[in-house]
Motif scaffolding. Structure first.
Motif, mmCIF file in Angstrom:
data_model
loop_
_atom_site.group_PDB
_atom_site.id
_atom_site.type_symbol
_atom_site.label_atom_id
_atom_site.label_comp_id
_atom_site.label_asym_id
_atom_site.label_seq_id
_atom_site.Cartn_x
_atom_site.Cartn_y
_atom_site.Cartn_z
ATOM 1 N N GLY A 180 -1.130 44.403 44.280
ATOM 2 C CA GLY A 180 -1.970 43.995 43.441
ATOM 3 C C GLY A 180 -1.852 44.194 42.023
ATOM 4 N N PHE A 181 -3.059 43.957 41.349
ATOM 5 C CA PHE A 181 -3.030 44.361 40.017
ATOM 6 C C PHE A 181 -3.061 45.553 39.574
ATOM 7 C CE2 PHE A 181 -4.565 44.785 35.617
ATOM 8 C CZ PHE A 181 -4.326 43.486 34.825
ATOM 9 N N PRO A 182 -1.979 46.278 38.782
ATOM 10 C CA PRO A 182 -1.821 47.653 38.479
ATOM 11 C C PRO A 182 -2.743 48.162 37.464
ATOM 12 C CG PRO A 182 -0.062 46.576 37.775
ATOM 13 C CD PRO A 182 -0.842 45.402 38.306
ATOM 14 N N GLU A 183 -3.916 48.666 38.085
ATOM 15 C CA GLU A 183 -5.038 48.843 37.056
ATOM 16 C C GLU A 183 -4.519 50.040 36.242
ATOM 17 O OE1 GLU A 183 -7.753 47.486 36.775
ATOM 18 O OE2 GLU A 183 -7.842 46.285 38.624
ATOM 19 N N ARG A 184 -3.783 50.932 36.588
ATOM 20 C CA ARG A 184 -3.296 51.856 35.445
ATOM 21 C C ARG A 184 -2.440 51.359 34.335
ATOM 22 N NH1 ARG A 184 -1.310 57.186 38.998
ATOM 23 N NH2 ARG A 184 -3.438 57.470 39.826
ATOM 24 N N ARG A 185 -1.864 50.265 34.593
ATOM 25 C CA ARG A 185 -1.135 49.671 33.633
ATOM 26 C C ARG A 185 -1.843 48.333 33.033
ATOM 27 N NH1 ARG A 185 2.557 52.339 31.744
ATOM 28 N NH2 ARG A 185 3.583 50.406 30.949
ATOM 29 N N ALA A 186 -2.979 48.256 33.212
ATOM 30 C CA ALA A 186 -3.861 47.165 32.481
ATOM 31 C C ALA A 186 -3.768 47.508 30.954
ATOM 32 C CB ALA A 186 -5.238 47.070 32.885
ATOM 33 N N LEU A 187 -3.423 46.430 30.120
ATOM 34 C CA LEU A 187 -3.414 46.486 28.671
ATOM 35 C C LEU A 187 -4.192 45.237 28.149
ATOM 36 C CD1 LEU A 187 -2.090 47.933 26.177
ATOM 37 C CD2 LEU A 187 -0.241 46.348 26.428
ATOM 38 N N LEU A 188 -5.067 45.796 27.054
ATOM 39 C CA LEU A 188 -5.884 44.633 26.341
ATOM 40 C C LEU A 188 -5.012 44.284 25.198
ATOM 41 C CD1 LEU A 188 -9.538 45.812 26.898
ATOM 42 C CD2 LEU A 188 -8.348 44.407 28.228
ATOM 43 N N LEU A 189 -4.497 42.949 24.835
ATOM 44 C CA LEU A 189 -4.148 42.670 23.732
ATOM 45 C C LEU A 189 -4.805 41.944 22.654
ATOM 46 C CD1 LEU A 189 -0.373 41.409 25.015
ATOM 47 C CD2 LEU A 189 -0.960 43.430 24.020
ATOM 48 N N ALA A 190 -4.785 42.420 21.544
ATOM 49 C CA ALA A 190 -5.754 41.576 20.530
ATOM 50 C C ALA A 190 -5.000 40.621 20.033
ATOM 51 C CB ALA A 190 -6.216 42.518 19.478
ATOM 52 N N PRO A 191 -5.547 39.459 19.333
ATOM 53 C CA PRO A 191 -4.700 38.430 18.812
ATOM 54 C C PRO A 191 -3.736 39.040 17.708
ATOM 55 C CG PRO A 191 -7.027 37.760 18.723
ATOM 56 C CD PRO A 191 -7.019 39.247 19.321
ATOM 57 N N GLY A 192 -2.448 38.674 17.985
ATOM 58 C CA GLY A 192 -1.421 39.163 16.962
ATOM 59 C C GLY A 192 -0.664 40.422 17.607
ATOM 60 N N GLN A 193 -0.977 40.875 18.739
ATOM 61 C CA GLN A 193 -0.430 42.056 19.409
ATOM 62 C C GLN A 193 0.559 41.585 20.526
ATOM 63 O OE1 GLN A 193 -3.509 44.931 20.386
ATOM 64 N NE2 GLN A 193 -3.438 45.725 18.497
ATOM 65 N N SER A 194 1.211 42.548 20.734
ATOM 66 C CA SER A 194 2.579 42.271 21.769
ATOM 67 C C SER A 194 2.732 43.720 22.548
ATOM 68 C CB SER A 194 3.712 42.025 20.901
ATOM 69 O OG SER A 194 3.485 40.981 20.427
ATOM 70 N N PHE A 195 3.215 43.396 23.800
ATOM 71 C CA PHE A 195 3.808 44.561 24.639
ATOM 72 C C PHE A 195 5.247 44.605 24.662
ATOM 73 C CE2 PHE A 195 5.172 45.744 28.922
ATOM 74 C CZ PHE A 195 4.868 47.044 28.695
ATOM 75 N N PRO A 204 -6.507 28.652 41.412
ATOM 76 C CA PRO A 204 -5.793 30.096 41.327
ATOM 77 C C PRO A 204 -6.475 31.219 41.592
ATOM 78 C CG PRO A 204 -5.808 29.196 39.209
ATOM 79 C CD PRO A 204 -6.270 28.164 39.933
ATOM 80 N N ALA A 205 -6.234 32.233 42.467
ATOM 81 C CA ALA A 205 -6.943 33.319 42.622
ATOM 82 C C ALA A 205 -6.297 34.665 42.120
ATOM 83 C CB ALA A 205 -7.254 33.693 44.272
ATOM 84 N N ALA A 206 -6.910 35.520 41.943
ATOM 85 C CA ALA A 206 -6.507 37.048 41.273
ATOM 86 C C ALA A 206 -5.552 37.652 42.263
ATOM 87 C CB ALA A 206 -7.719 37.964 41.019
ATOM 88 N N PRO A 207 -4.478 38.267 41.883
ATOM 89 C CA PRO A 207 -4.418 38.952 40.500
ATOM 90 C C PRO A 207 -3.772 37.976 39.834
ATOM 91 C CG PRO A 207 -2.686 39.760 41.828
ATOM 92 C CD PRO A 207 -3.581 39.070 42.693
ATOM 93 N N PHE A 208 -3.990 38.172 37.984
ATOM 94 C CA PHE A 208 -3.572 37.245 37.055
ATOM 95 C C PHE A 208 -2.408 38.089 36.017
ATOM 96 C CE2 PHE A 208 -7.795 35.561 38.267
ATOM 97 C CZ PHE A 208 -7.491 34.277 38.613
ATOM 98 N N ALA A 209 -1.399 37.272 35.616
ATOM 99 C CA ALA A 209 -0.625 37.894 34.437
ATOM 100 C C ALA A 209 -1.391 37.987 33.270
ATOM 101 C CB ALA A 209 0.601 37.260 34.742
ATOM 102 N N ALA A 210 -2.167 37.003 33.060
ATOM 103 C CA ALA A 210 -2.837 36.825 31.683
ATOM 104 C C ALA A 210 -4.269 36.453 32.037
ATOM 105 C CB ALA A 210 -2.212 35.940 30.565
ATOM 106 N N GLU A 211 -5.387 37.050 31.539
ATOM 107 C CA GLU A 211 -7.004 36.599 31.683
ATOM 108 C C GLU A 211 -7.375 36.839 30.594
ATOM 109 O OE1 GLU A 211 -8.770 38.183 34.986
ATOM 110 O OE2 GLU A 211 -7.758 40.191 34.820
ATOM 111 N N SER A 212 -8.709 36.191 30.299
ATOM 112 C CA SER A 212 -9.426 36.348 29.085
ATOM 113 C C SER A 212 -10.580 37.471 29.435
ATOM 114 C CB SER A 212 -10.486 34.930 28.996
ATOM 115 O OG SER A 212 -11.266 35.016 27.861
#
Length: 534
Positions: free
Chosen positions: A184-199, A240-248
């Motif tokens: 499923g979605f790895p909650e420990r690896r959840a990352l919030l990207l602001a506009p202009g940011q990258s991983f 499409p159902a969760a989990p998602f690779a990118a969501e708002s």
């Protein structure tokens, strides 16, 4: 008979139902109804008249008490007139057509659906400088609103097409195994990207292309990458159902969630040829070095004063260039090397003979060991890691040697750093029957459980490990009257070990976002995969 029917009707609770039942019974027998009889004798009510009449069959039974006269019933509505024989019947599908028309009008009356959301403004990059890695995974937020992503390289899937000399295509599909990839979605690896940011994260592609799939990592291969989870089938109309690779992260969402993200297709390079590598180390291409080359190589040479012409010593006789020879019968060495016939009849180079005579002599036929290990080992847990090592007599004469698993040393390079699993020292207590004779080309194999040969915490983290074996054949056999072969033999190649499940997780630290590097910059801040252990 009539009286009996009337009595039966009076036994019911209501007069109206009784009258209807009696009328139905009398109509069935073909007798006139009670109202018709009442019209014939208007002076007395039907109930009173019936009660006065004695029953013919049971004269001795007392007559029942006469019920109260019911109130006059309301006049019944006239039944609908039957259609005339000559009139046309209504069409059979009139009602169905009317219902369909009402349903269509109801649909038209509903509010219009909102417009579809724009796609997720996330972009995945895969950077592969060399076929065997390391590679770089980069996810950019190219929109103007923040987003949430799973920062986990194990969600990456590769589809690689290779071509042989006959232009025959072979497709490899590389992905993390079921035990290693998050379901499923790895909650420990959840990352919030602001506009202009990258991983950004560096990783070894052999983590995904493991075992036989490693053959896909060659120059000229076409790589298509997919990050996340698989999209729903094309025939499915479900959203499409969760989990998602990118969501708002907004409510309501600013863009539609994405189950997966596709990276641009790329072609792996062939790497630097050996000739170019040699030319890079020798900028002059084998020619004489520039006179200032030594000064540039030695930083202290720039601090030395340059001697003037007066201060320079006069050249001696030995330093003067020799006069050109006029003997055409003896060509120079360069011309002699250029002509094969002259090279065959040329006298041997005495300087090389002297150098070989002064150096150590090598017996090419002497017995010697070559150590090889399996190229990979896929383990479900640290307890099941097994490495198989084989020692072969590569010489042309037999040898007597003692080979034991405790004589093997392992160097382990993994997520937690480098660990050396030491070999046991010689004991000089091996019995005679433990020594074996290896004929030329013969080999002996040993399987080692690395959990027993290495420290307990060596493989405590999930991921990829590189294990290099070294054999310490250190038993001389002097205690049993033997002259055994002794040497330290490193393995020609290492073994790649993938651990799917371990006490510690694949990552040891939370992910972090970095500013998106500019397109002009060749180097970007990278997220070291080391699984963030250092």
């Amino acid at each position: 008979m009539r009286t009996r029917l009337v009595r039966i009707a009076c036994l019911f609770g209501s007069a109206a139902p009784a009258a209807s039942i009696a009328a139905a019974a009398m109509a069935a027998l073909g007798v006139a109804s009670i109202p018709a009889r009442a019209e014939a004798k208007p002076t007395s009510s039907p109930a009173v008249e019936v009660s006065k009449a004695p029953p013919p069959e049971t004269p001795k039974a007392p007559p029942p008490a006469a019920p109260k006269a019911p109130p006059p019933a309301a006049p019944r509505a006239a039944p609908p007139a039957a259609p005339k024989a000559g009139s046309a019947a209504p069409p059979a599908g009139a009602r169905a057509t009317a219902s369909r028309a009402s349903a269509k009008s109801a649909k038209k009356a509903k509010a219009p659906e909102p417009p579809p959301l724009p796609p997720a403004p996330a972009r995945v990059w895969l950077i592969a400088p060399t076929p065997r890695g390391p590679w770089t995974l980069r996810i950019d937020n190219e929109g103007d609103r923040p987003m949430r992503i799973p920062a986990d390289v194990r969600l990456l899937r590769l589809e690689i097409d290779t071509f042989d000399q006959r232009k025959k295509k072979k497709t490899f599909r590389c992905a993390a195994p079921a035990g290693l990839k998050p379901t499923g979605f790895p909650e420990r690896r959840a990352l919030l990207l602001a506009p202009g940011q990258s991983f950004i994260e560096r990783f070894d592609p052999r983590l995904l292309c493991f075992g036989k799939d490693e053959a896909a990592l060659t120059g000229g291969a076409v790589v298509r990458a997919w990050y996340g989870w698989g999209p729903p089938p094309r025939w499915s109309r479900k959203p499409p159902a969760a989990p998602f690779a990118a969501e708002s992260t907004d409510d309501p969402p600013a863009f539609a969630p994405a189950v997966g993200l596709a990276a641009p297709t790329m072609v792996l390079s062939h790497g630097r040829p050996p000739g170019r590598a040699a030319a890079a180390t020798d900028p002059a291409g084998g020619a004489e070095p520039h006179p200032d080359a030594d000064d540039k190589a030695d930083p202290s040479a720039t601090d030395r004063p340059t001697p003037s012409a007066a201060d320079r010593p006069a050249p001696s006789a030995t330093d003067r260039p020799a006069p050109p020879t006029t003997d055409r019968a003896s060509p120079p060495e360069a011309d002699r090397a250029a002509h094969p016939a002259a090279r065959e009849h040329a006298p041997p180079d005495r300087s090389r003979v002297t150098a070989s005579a002064n150096g150590p002599l090598v017996d090419a036929n002497a017995p010697r060991l070559e150590l090889t290990s399996e190229p990979w080992s896929d383990a479900a847990s640290p307890r099941s890691i097994v490495v198989r090592v084989s020692a072969r007599n590569a010489g042309r004469r037999p040898m007597t040697v003692a080979l034991r698993p405790r004589m093997l040393e392992f160097r382990v390079d993994g997520p937690n750093g480098t660990t050396v699993c030491q070999a046991s020292p010689p004991t000089n207590a091996i019995p005679r029957d433990m020594y074996r004779t290896l004929k030329p080309g013969a080999s002996s194999s040993m399987s080692v459980l690395l959990k027993e040969a290495c420290p307990g915490n060596t493989f405590d983290r999930e991921g990829l490990y590189e294990v290099t074996a070294t054999l310490h054949a250190n038993e001389t056999g002097s205690g049993v009257g033997l002259d055994a072969y002794t040497a330290v033999v490193p393995a020609k190649s290492s073994t790649l070990v993938r651990v799917k499940s371990a006490p510690e997780p694949f990552y040891s630290a939370a992910p972090r976002a970095v500013p998106t590097p500019a397109p002009e910059s060749s180097e970007a801040p990278e997220h070291d995969p080391g699984h963030e252990n250092e």
